[in-house]
Design an enzyme around this catalytic site. Structure first.
Site, PDB file in Angstrom:
ATOM      1  N   ASP A   1     -31.478   2.288  -6.931  1.00 14.52           N
ATOM      2  CA  ASP A   1     -30.831   3.790  -7.278  1.00 14.52           C
ATOM      3  C   ASP A   1     -29.287   3.528  -7.411  1.00 14.52           C
ATOM      4  O   ASP A   1     -28.441   4.681  -7.886  1.00 14.52           O
ATOM      5  CB  ASP A   1     -31.184   4.868  -6.191  1.00 14.52           C
TER       6      ASP A   1
ATOM      7  N   HIS B   1     -32.687  -0.726   2.075  1.00 11.79           N
ATOM      8  CA  HIS B   1     -34.083  -0.829   1.740  1.00 11.79           C
ATOM      9  C   HIS B   1     -35.027  -1.220   3.146  1.00 11.79           C
ATOM     10  O   HIS B   1     -34.997  -2.028   3.726  1.00 11.79           O
ATOM     11  CB  HIS B   1     -34.117  -1.348   0.750  1.00 11.79           C
TER      12      HIS B   1
END
Ligand code: ACO
Length: 431
Positions: free
Chosen positions: A366, A308
């Site tokens: 996710d 991320h």
């Protein structure tokens, strides 16, 4: 943001420039470079905005090192546990948790805007049957501006409010219609006696030939997925919405731009890509092969659902999502789901691998969401539209904040030009 009179000093060609510094309520200090070009004649260079604050905001705060996500100060795990999506929408949009009366009024306003203009149904027929639902959503959400002229004047706070409610209310209807269209089933109209998540599940899975009863466990899981994706400060799609809106474009068009940005596999498309990757891995014995590929500089493959831009620790949403995946699969009686087994083993092996540890790559939101959505019966092509439904509140809260800011300026980045310098046009016969 407080101006604490500190300055950063920048020396260019022997001349010192003083740049104001600001202390946020949380997070790193910020250097104000707005006058840098006017004073020193230089730009800053920051492709991908890794060190650039594009705005000031009071909505969401992320501490990427600690793995902390706060909405208006409230931690996401508390909101996921104790609150529900529409209450979080209220919080993001208006800044405070609602009183019971405020929540009731808000829910009733959202509920009463869930239908879309009947003529919009014809728009769907213009798409090919095999269109990706995100392709349909980009088009249909943008087309809301052609149907709701009475809420496109962004200078009118009342119209902004109506547009916000319409977007929260109609997005699940549009996503469900996009899905129904691609599977050749009739559209299901929204039902205002159902809560937000149950209504969405019903619009996706009910058919006129049968009674449909929403499973409350799935409805709660759906609501939690919406809540966990509600906002994430200045991410790519939100920044897209802000940039598009900075020109004064109407909110429906700007949210359509956000949907387009969300679609990419580095952003909202990662949940679809992640589940497809887990299914391709198939069995735990193939995990080392995929980890090796992710580490190979010559192979473009990346572990989807890992890494991320901001989190250099566990994504706090991933923790809640993992717990939710366990609960949902157990309640559905599929706790031995092979994809979940692969996901858990992959997480374990990747976290024990120095490559991922050194680069601070952890599972993101996710990584587990696709497993839950698949267990609910959604095809992978619906994962990103569901993300778009959830993120709509983030987009419009940030949009509303931006439009109300008296300092609003059109977003206009500069560039480091590396192309040809001035040259004369050459006639075609001489080339
Ligand atoms: N697998 C393998 N290596 C990775 C991964 C990954 N998933 N993510 C990053 N890396 C490596 C990069 O190769 C790079 O290595 P290097 O320094 O040796 O060149 C390093 O880690 C840093 O990566 P960047 O791409 O520079 O980091 P950035 O902040 O730009 O990217 C991103 C973040 C796009 C999320 C990236 O981690 C990624 O592609 N992850 C997979 C896709 C994904 O899951 N996206 C969902 C994001 S969350 C969301 O949108 C809801």
């Amino acid at each position: 943001m407080s101006d604490d009179k500190r300055v950063a000093k920048l020396e260019i060609a022997g001349k010192t420039y003083e740049l104001p510094m600001y202390s946020p309520t949380a997070g790193p200090d910020v250097i104000d470079i707005r006058k840098l070009y006017a004073d020193a004649g230089v730009f800053t260079y920051d492709p991908g905005y890794t060190s650039t604050a594009s705005c000031d905001s009071t909505i969401t705060f992320i501490d990427g090192d600690k793995g902390e996500l706060l909405h208006r100060g409230y931690p996401i795990d508390q909101l996921a546990e104790k609150s529900h999506y529409l209450e979080v929408c209220y919080l993001l949009l208006y800044g405070e948790l609602p009183s019971p009366a405020q929540l009731e009024d808000f829910e009733s306003r959202v509920t009463n805007h869930t239908m879309i203009h009947e003529q919009m149904h014809f728009l769907f027929r213009g798409f090919r049957r095999d269109a990706h639902p995100m392709a349909i959503m980009v088009g249909v959400v943008g087309a809301l501006s052609a149907f709701y002229h009475d809420s496109t004047d962004i200078t009118d706070p009342w119209q902004r409010e109506v547009a916000s409610i319409r977007l929260i209310a109609k997005m699940p209807t549009i996503a469900a219609m996009a899905y129904k269209y691609t599977i050749g089933q009739p559209f299901e109209y929204p039902r205002n006696d159902l809560d937000y998540a149950s209504n969405f599940l019903r619009m996706c899975f009910a058919v006129p030939a049968e009674n449909f009863v929403v499973n409350p466990i799935l409805s709660r899981a759906m609501d939690r997925i919406f809540t966990l994706h509600a906002d994430h400060e200045q991410n790519a799609s939100t920044s897209t919405v802000r940039l598009a809106s900075s020109s004064g474009a109407n909110p429906f068009a700007c949210v359509a731009a956000g949907i387009a940005c969300l679609w990419g596999p580095a952003h909202g498309g990662a949940n679809q890509a992640c589940l497809e990757m887990l299914q391709e891995i198939g069995t735990p014995d193939r995990i080392p092969e995929f980890i090796a590929r992710a580490k190979d500089k010559d192979d473009p493959f990346r572990l989807m659902g890992f890494g991320h831009r901001v989190y250099k620790n566990f994504d706090p949403r991933a923790k809640v999502m993992k717990q939710s995946a366990d609960e949902v699969l157990e309640l559905l009686g599929v706790e031995n789901n092979p994809t979940l087994q692969v996901a858990k083993e992959l997480e374990k092996q990747a976290l024990a691998d120095p490559y991922f540890a050194d680069k601070k790559l952890f599972p993101n939101v996710d990584f587990y969401s696709g497993i839950i959505l698949e267990a609910m019966g959604f095809p992978t092509s619906m994962f990103t539209p569901i993300f778009a439904v959830s993120r709509t509140i983030g987009w419009i809260s940030q949009w509303k904040e931006m439009i109300a800011d008296p300092q609003l300026k059109i977003g206009r980045p500069r560039q480091l030009y590396k192309g040809a310098t001035l040259r004369d046009y050459v006639d075609i016969e001489k080339r």
